[in-house]
Design a protein around this motif. Structure first.
Motif, PDB file in Angstrom:
ATOM      1  N   LEU A  19       0.839  -1.195   0.000  1.00  0.00           N
ATOM      2  CA  LEU A  19       0.000   0.000   0.000  1.00  0.00           C
ATOM      3  C   LEU A  19       0.868   1.237   0.000  1.00  0.00           C
ATOM      4  O   LEU A  19       1.926   1.274   0.623  1.00  0.00           O
ATOM      5  N   LEU A  22       0.015   6.644   3.617  1.00  0.00           N
ATOM      6  CA  LEU A  22      -1.155   7.496   3.819  1.00  0.00           C
ATOM      7  C   LEU A  22      -0.755   8.959   3.781  1.00  0.00           C
ATOM      8  O   LEU A  22       0.391   9.305   4.061  1.00  0.00           O
ATOM      9  N   ASP A  30      -3.756   3.246  -5.077  1.00  0.00           N
ATOM     10  CA  ASP A  30      -3.441   3.268  -3.645  1.00  0.00           C
ATOM     11  C   ASP A  30      -2.531   2.126  -3.209  1.00  0.00           C
ATOM     12  O   ASP A  30      -2.182   2.024  -2.043  1.00  0.00           O
ATOM     13  N   TRP A  55      -9.162   1.534   7.244  1.00  0.00           N
ATOM     14  CA  TRP A  55      -9.989   1.541   6.048  1.00  0.00           C
ATOM     15  C   TRP A  55     -11.423   1.144   6.357  1.00  0.00           C
ATOM     16  O   TRP A  55     -12.316   1.350   5.553  1.00  0.00           O
ATOM     17  N   ARG A 105     -12.627   5.232  -0.801  1.00  0.00           N
ATOM     18  CA  ARG A 105     -12.449   4.346  -1.946  1.00  0.00           C
ATOM     19  C   ARG A 105     -10.956   4.143  -2.133  1.00  0.00           C
ATOM     20  O   ARG A 105     -10.176   5.092  -2.047  1.00  0.00           O
ATOM     21  N   TRP A 106     -10.572   2.894  -2.418  1.00  0.00           N
ATOM     22  CA  TRP A 106      -9.174   2.583  -2.670  1.00  0.00           C
ATOM     23  C   TRP A 106      -9.076   1.755  -3.941  1.00  0.00           C
ATOM     24  O   TRP A 106      -9.822   0.801  -4.128  1.00  0.00           O
ATOM     25  N   ASP A 107      -8.183   2.168  -4.814  1.00  0.00           N
ATOM     26  CA  ASP A 107      -7.943   1.471  -6.077  1.00  0.00           C
ATOM     27  C   ASP A 107      -6.595   0.774  -5.992  1.00  0.00           C
ATOM     28  O   ASP A 107      -5.578   1.423  -5.701  1.00  0.00           O
ATOM     29  N   LEU A 108      -6.599  -0.525  -6.253  1.00  0.00           N
ATOM     30  CA  LEU A 108      -5.365  -1.290  -6.217  1.00  0.00           C
ATOM     31  C   LEU A 108      -5.051  -1.848  -7.600  1.00  0.00           C
ATOM     32  O   LEU A 108      -5.946  -2.345  -8.298  1.00  0.00           O
TER      33      LEU A 108
END
Length: 132
Positions: A19, A22, A30, A55, A105-108
């Motif tokens: 990750l 932050l 992310d 999260w 929202r997290w995009d991996l």
């Protein structure tokens, strides 16, 4: 008769997830996830269990790509319902989007499971800005 001892396999394979740190500016990605297969029902529970507690509860997961196995509309993960969607969008074919109400929202980036470690390492590093 001689018995050769077999090395013990880990009961739970190590989660291959990195990750981005932050804070700072918003990022298009992310982090990166390197699943062991395209079986979402098998891969999703360890991913969600390995996410930072900050999260919150992820209640919606969207995978992008035709490679993922067919999935039901929702599944139970750690006694909580998670909605599942699979889309085919040319803009980001190897991504997974995680949504947590009120949290974000997290995009991996999804590194394909059959990628060698040598090829996966630069992808994991680039998705996290070089952070381990």
């Amino acid at each position: 008769m001689t018995t050769a001892l077999q090395p013990r396999l880990p009961s739970h394979p190590v989660l291959r997830l990195r990750l981005a740190p932050l804070g700072g500016l918003p990022r298009p990605i992310d982090g990166a996830w390197w699943p062991r297969s395209y079986d979402l029902l098998a891969e999703l529970p360890p991913l969600l269990a390995g996410l930072p507690p900050a999260w919150g509860h992820i209640n919606s997961v969207t995978v992008n790509g035709a490679e993922w196995s067919a999935t039901p509309g929702r599944m139970l993960v750690s006694n909580q319902v998670v909605r599942l969607r699979r889309i085919l969008a040319a803009s980001a074919p190897h991504t997974v989007v995680l949504l947590a109400p009120g949290r974000g929202r997290w995009d991996l980036l999804v590194v394909p499971p059959n990628t060698t470690e040598e090829a996966a390492e630069p992808l994991l590093a680039s998705a996290t800005g070089g952070h381990v």
